[in-house]
Design a protein around this motif. Structure first.
Motif, PDB file in Angstrom:
ATOM      1  N   ALA A   2       0.793  -1.162   0.159  1.00  0.00           N
ATOM      2  CA  ALA A   2       0.036  -0.006   0.054  1.00  0.00           C
ATOM      3  C   ALA A   2       0.868   1.375  -0.047  1.00  0.00           C
ATOM      4  CB  ALA A   2      -0.847  -0.136   1.112  1.00  0.00           C
ATOM      5  N   ASP A   3       2.226   1.264   0.852  1.00  0.00           N
ATOM      6  CA  ASP A   3       2.883   2.301   0.781  1.00  0.00           C
ATOM      7  C   ASP A   3       3.543   2.645  -0.576  1.00  0.00           C
ATOM      8  OD1 ASP A   3       4.558   4.614   2.007  1.00  0.00           O
ATOM      9  OD2 ASP A   3       6.232   3.189   1.513  1.00  0.00           O
ATOM     10  N   LEU A   4       3.871   1.563  -1.353  1.00  0.00           N
ATOM     11  CA  LEU A   4       4.519   1.822  -2.601  1.00  0.00           C
ATOM     12  C   LEU A   4       3.563   2.258  -3.679  1.00  0.00           C
ATOM     13  CD1 LEU A   4       6.415   1.165  -4.821  1.00  0.00           C
ATOM     14  CD2 LEU A   4       5.692  -1.227  -5.062  1.00  0.00           C
ATOM     15  N   THR A   5       2.171   1.761  -3.419  1.00  0.00           N
ATOM     16  CA  THR A   5       1.137   2.328  -4.359  1.00  0.00           C
ATOM     17  C   THR A   5       0.916   3.679  -3.839  1.00  0.00           C
ATOM     18  OG1 THR A   5       0.134  -0.034  -4.532  1.00  0.00           O
ATOM     19  CG2 THR A   5      -1.102   1.698  -5.110  1.00  0.00           C
ATOM     20  N   SER A   6       0.918   4.234  -2.944  1.00  0.00           N
ATOM     21  CA  SER A   6       0.514   5.574  -2.388  1.00  0.00           C
ATOM     22  C   SER A   6       1.616   6.464  -2.935  1.00  0.00           C
ATOM     23  CB  SER A   6       0.628   5.446  -1.012  1.00  0.00           C
ATOM     24  OG  SER A   6      -0.810   4.992  -0.399  1.00  0.00           O
ATOM     25  N   ARG A   7       2.912   5.856  -2.924  1.00  0.00           N
ATOM     26  CA  ARG A   7       3.976   6.690  -3.442  1.00  0.00           C
ATOM     27  C   ARG A   7       3.741   6.971  -5.084  1.00  0.00           C
ATOM     28  NH1 ARG A   7       9.089   4.471  -2.646  1.00  0.00           N
ATOM     29  NH2 ARG A   7       8.297   2.510  -2.085  1.00  0.00           N
ATOM     30  N   ASP A  10       1.222   9.423  -5.620  1.00  0.00           N
ATOM     31  CA  ASP A  10       1.613  10.599  -5.357  1.00  0.00           C
ATOM     32  C   ASP A  10       2.399  11.485  -6.650  1.00  0.00           C
ATOM     33  OD1 ASP A  10       0.283  10.926  -2.921  1.00  0.00           O
ATOM     34  OD2 ASP A  10       2.025  10.502  -1.761  1.00  0.00           O
ATOM     35  N   HIS A  33      -4.423  -3.624  -7.180  1.00  0.00           N
ATOM     36  CA  HIS A  33      -3.527  -2.701  -6.179  1.00  0.00           C
ATOM     37  C   HIS A  33      -3.771  -1.171  -6.450  1.00  0.00           C
ATOM     38  CE1 HIS A  33      -1.764  -5.675  -3.612  1.00  0.00           C
ATOM     39  NE2 HIS A  33      -1.697  -6.581  -4.761  1.00  0.00           N
ATOM     40  N   LEU A  37      -6.744   2.284  -3.757  1.00  0.00           N
ATOM     41  CA  LEU A  37      -6.773   3.544  -3.082  1.00  0.00           C
ATOM     42  C   LEU A  37      -7.718   4.265  -3.627  1.00  0.00           C
ATOM     43  CD1 LEU A  37      -2.924   4.456  -3.750  1.00  0.00           C
ATOM     44  CD2 LEU A  37      -3.774   3.886  -1.393  1.00  0.00           C
ATOM     45  N   GLU A 149       7.052  -0.796  -8.354  1.00  0.00           N
ATOM     46  CA  GLU A 149       8.407  -0.306  -8.133  1.00  0.00           C
ATOM     47  C   GLU A 149       9.071   0.259  -9.204  1.00  0.00           C
ATOM     48  OE1 GLU A 149      11.122   1.358  -5.685  1.00  0.00           O
ATOM     49  OE2 GLU A 149       9.573   0.257  -4.788  1.00  0.00           O
TER      50      GLU A 149
END
Length: 160
Positions: A2-7, A10, A33, A37, A149
């Motif tokens: 989730a952090d990777l997808t959020s970055r 953004d 994925h 969000l 990534e």
């Protein structure tokens, strides 16, 4: 993840760009994925699940002779998938994956876990082969993470 997808979200939002996916072995997991969000419609344009060779040709324009010559799991097909998603959608970037998630379907040349990934950014394609270990679920999850990534690493930094 989730952090990777959020970055990634953004970065795409800061660039004001949309992305598209062209997925085979992941069967839509990359798109899932992304769309997990809230607000993803501001940066995620569409996902194309092209599991069969016919779908790769019909939806993405992958030439049948390339599939026949190189195989569905190949650099040439991954590149063509990424370009097809780029040129057939309004997205500025695309990611494409094609591979052998297992548990069968592998060969000595392309064992289970072989995945070709391609990223298209403004018409420029970068592709690479990965070999992921584990069971079907592990191969698919590793492919999703590597695809996201890889896109994040290849996107330009937003202008200040």
């Amino acid at each position: 993840m989730a952090d990777l997808t959020s970055r990634l979200a953004d970065r795409l939002l800061s660039l004001e760009w949309m992305m598209a996916t062209a997925e085979s072995c992941t069967g839509g997991l990359i798109a899932a994925h992304c769309t997990d969000l809230p607000g993803s419609s501001r940066w995620f344009e569409r996902g194309l699940v092209t599991y069969s060779n016919a779908a790769k040709t019909d939806l993405l324009g992958v030439p049948p002779d390339v599939i026949a010559a190189e195989g569905a799991v190949s650099e040439a097909v991954a590149r063509a998938m990424a370009l097809g998603a780029f040129y057939r959608t309004p997205a500025r970037v695309s990611v494409a994956v094609t591979g052998i998630a297992g548990p069968d379907g592998g060969s000595a040349e392309k064992p289970v876990g072989t995945v070709w990934l391609a990223w298209c950014i403004d018409g420029q394609v970068h592709a690479e082969r990965q070999n992921f270990g584990g069971d079907r679920q592990s191969v698919r999850q590793a492919t999703v993470a590597w695809a996201l990534e890889g896109l994040l690493l290849r996107l330009p930094q937003p202008h200040a």
